[in-house]
Design a protein around this motif. Structure first.
Motif, PDB file in Angstrom:
ATOM      1  N   SER A  95       0.849  -1.191   0.000  1.00 27.36           N
ATOM      2  CA  SER A  95       0.000   0.000   0.000  1.00 27.36           C
ATOM      3  C   SER A  95       0.884   1.240   0.000  1.00 27.36           C
ATOM      4  CB  SER A  95      -0.903   0.005   1.230  1.00 27.36           C
ATOM      5  OG  SER A  95      -0.126   0.167   2.408  1.00 27.36           O
ATOM      6  N   SER A  96       0.290   2.387  -0.273  1.00 24.16           N
ATOM      7  CA  SER A  96       1.047   3.633  -0.261  1.00 24.16           C
ATOM      8  C   SER A  96       1.688   3.852   1.103  1.00 24.16           C
ATOM      9  CB  SER A  96       0.133   4.814  -0.609  1.00 24.16           C
ATOM     10  OG  SER A  96       0.848   6.028  -0.557  1.00 24.16           O
ATOM     11  N   GLN A  97       0.939   3.542   2.171  1.00 20.31           N
ATOM     12  CA  GLN A  97       1.470   3.722   3.516  1.00 20.31           C
ATOM     13  C   GLN A  97       2.597   2.751   3.804  1.00 20.31           C
ATOM     14  OE1 GLN A  97       0.478   6.264   5.744  1.00 20.31           O
ATOM     15  NE2 GLN A  97       2.438   5.580   6.582  1.00 20.31           N
ATOM     16  N   GLN A 118       5.676   4.005   2.077  1.00 18.98           N
ATOM     17  CA  GLN A 118       6.237   5.170   2.759  1.00 18.98           C
ATOM     18  C   GLN A 118       6.917   4.767   4.072  1.00 18.98           C
ATOM     19  OE1 GLN A 118       6.550   8.213   1.559  1.00 18.98           O
ATOM     20  NE2 GLN A 118       5.516   7.575  -0.336  1.00 18.98           N
ATOM     21  N   ASP A 165       6.694   4.683  -6.462  1.00 20.63           N
ATOM     22  CA  ASP A 165       5.345   4.893  -5.932  1.00 20.63           C
ATOM     23  C   ASP A 165       4.358   5.172  -7.062  1.00 20.63           C
ATOM     24  OD1 ASP A 165       3.418   5.044  -3.959  1.00 20.63           O
ATOM     25  OD2 ASP A 165       3.817   7.138  -3.484  1.00 20.63           O
ATOM     26  N   ARG A 191       3.640   1.925  -8.748  1.00 20.81           N
ATOM     27  CA  ARG A 191       2.742   1.172  -7.860  1.00 20.81           C
ATOM     28  C   ARG A 191       1.299   1.619  -8.067  1.00 20.81           C
ATOM     29  NH1 ARG A 191      -0.406   1.544  -3.757  1.00 20.81           N
ATOM     30  NH2 ARG A 191      -0.265   3.808  -3.983  1.00 20.81           N
ATOM     31  N   LEU A 192       1.088   2.923  -8.161  1.00 17.93           N
ATOM     32  CA  LEU A 192      -0.257   3.461  -8.356  1.00 17.93           C
ATOM     33  C   LEU A 192      -0.814   3.035  -9.708  1.00 17.93           C
ATOM     34  CD1 LEU A 192      -2.539   5.271  -7.334  1.00 17.93           C
ATOM     35  CD2 LEU A 192      -1.341   7.225  -8.349  1.00 17.93           C
ATOM     36  N   GLU A 216      -3.815  -4.836  -2.538  1.00 13.13           N
ATOM     37  CA  GLU A 216      -2.789  -4.168  -1.757  1.00 13.13           C
ATOM     38  C   GLU A 216      -2.528  -4.901  -0.451  1.00 13.13           C
ATOM     39  OE1 GLU A 216      -3.965  -0.101  -1.198  1.00 13.13           O
ATOM     40  OE2 GLU A 216      -2.850   0.543  -2.967  1.00 13.13           O
TER      41      GLU A 216
END
Length: 344
Positions: free
Chosen positions: A267-269, A272, A325, A328-329, A339
């Protein structure tokens, strides 16, 4: 190319321009295992490259110099007879592509779909690196934007259809020659790459770092790793996007990789949260090494496969991370890949 090397494309108003050498490189890489397995690629092609317009002296020299399919990748450097063989094979492939498919693939009402512009620029002798400059030295191909976009967004559906049709043609040619073909042999020759082989360099680097007393940590959990629990994870999963580039290969705890993340997108989180460990791994494993070829390969691969990444030689790691990123998106939006949240 649209799926895995979009970084080498140049945007235009109605077309996307790609290096002709890249087209030739992918052409050679696709045909090598098929011809090595003596799978006929034309009605009169019974053995090896005989009867195929692109399989000239350079093609034969590649096999004589033990160049394999997986050696033909962005960022690879060749010297001596291998460099000469690959340059000659690429020239023959590009000549054939411009003369045959690019000429005879036309719209229903006439007019070429793929417009090629050849270049006669000289290439260096002695050493040859498969980077953007070298691949553009053969010329460029202009691909209609709508076609390029469709192939980039729908690659996971288009490719199986193309492979199925290619397999049917191989069987048709073999039958006309009174030969039989095994399905598993064709399937193995059609495989673009081998994920187990692709991770070998990264695994070797991680193990050597451990043996030298340096810490290697799971990028997702932060857990310290040893040879017994080390896995090399494809950050963006192989099942969704078969990319074995160095930037996509990261050390992970075996339990996290095989039982938690598996074949899901971070996931984006999660990405990060892992950013500092990922950038540290890139720096320590690839960019800070004494091997003069590995840093160059790392950057060339990233610039070829990742979107919106600068072609400068001094790319900063946060810039590279942002490109990961973004890819990924794109995979999330285009393919709906599930995800994985590292906090759950």
């Amino acid at each position: 190319m649209a799926d895995g090397a979009a970084g080498l494309a140049t945007d235009g108003e109605d077309h996307v321009t790609v290096p002709l050498g890249l087209v030739g490189l992918y052409w050679l890489r696709l045909y090598m295992p098929l011809i090595a397995a003596n799978l006929p690629q034309a009605p009169g092609n019974r053995r090896g490259g005989k009867g195929l317009g692109f399989a000239g002296p350079g093609w034969d020299a590649m096999f004589d110099q033990d160049v394999s399919q997986r050696d033909l990748r962005i960022g690879a450097t060749f010297v001596g007879p291998q460099a000469a063989a690959i340059q000659a094979a690429l020239k023959d492939a590009v000549d054939h592509i411009c003369r045959m498919p690019a000429t005879f693939l036309t719209y229903p009402g006439g007019g070429r779909i793929l417009d090629c512009s050849r270049s006669t620029g000289r290439r260096p002798a002695g050493s040859f690196t498969l980077g953007q400059e070298a691949l553009e030295s053969y010329g460029v191909m202009r691909v209609p934007r709508h076609l390029w976009t469709a192939m980039a967004q729908l690659a996971c559906w288009i490719e199986p259809a193309l492979v199925s049709e290619w397999t049917r043609l191989v069987r048709t040619y073999a039958t006309s020659q009174g030969r039989s073909t095994e399905s598993d042999v064709i399937a193995a020759a059609m495989a673009w790459s081998d994920p187990d082989r692709d991770v070998a360099i990264s695994r070797s680097i991680a193990v050597k770092m451990m043996q030298g007393g340096r810490e290697v940590r799971c990028v997702w959990s932060g857990k310290r790793l040893g040879p017994q629990n080390l896995d090399v994870d494809h950050c963006l999963p192989w099942s969704a996007w078969p990319c074995g580039d160095l930037w996509n290969l990261m050390p992970a705890d075996r339990t996290v990789n095989q039982h938690s993340k598996r074949d899901r997108l971070p996931s984006s989180q999660a990405l990060q949260d892992a950013s500092a460990r990922i950038e540290e791994w890139w720096s320590e494993a690839y960019l800070s090494r004494q091997d003069g070829l590995l840093p160059g390969r790392f950057l060339m691969e990233a610039q070829a496969s990742l979107p919106a990444l600068s072609s400068r030689a001094d790319i900063q790691l946060p810039e590279l991370f942002a490109a990961v990123d973004l890819q990924r998106l794109r995979l999330r939006q285009n393919q709906g890949v599930p995800e994985w949240d590292s906090r759950r």
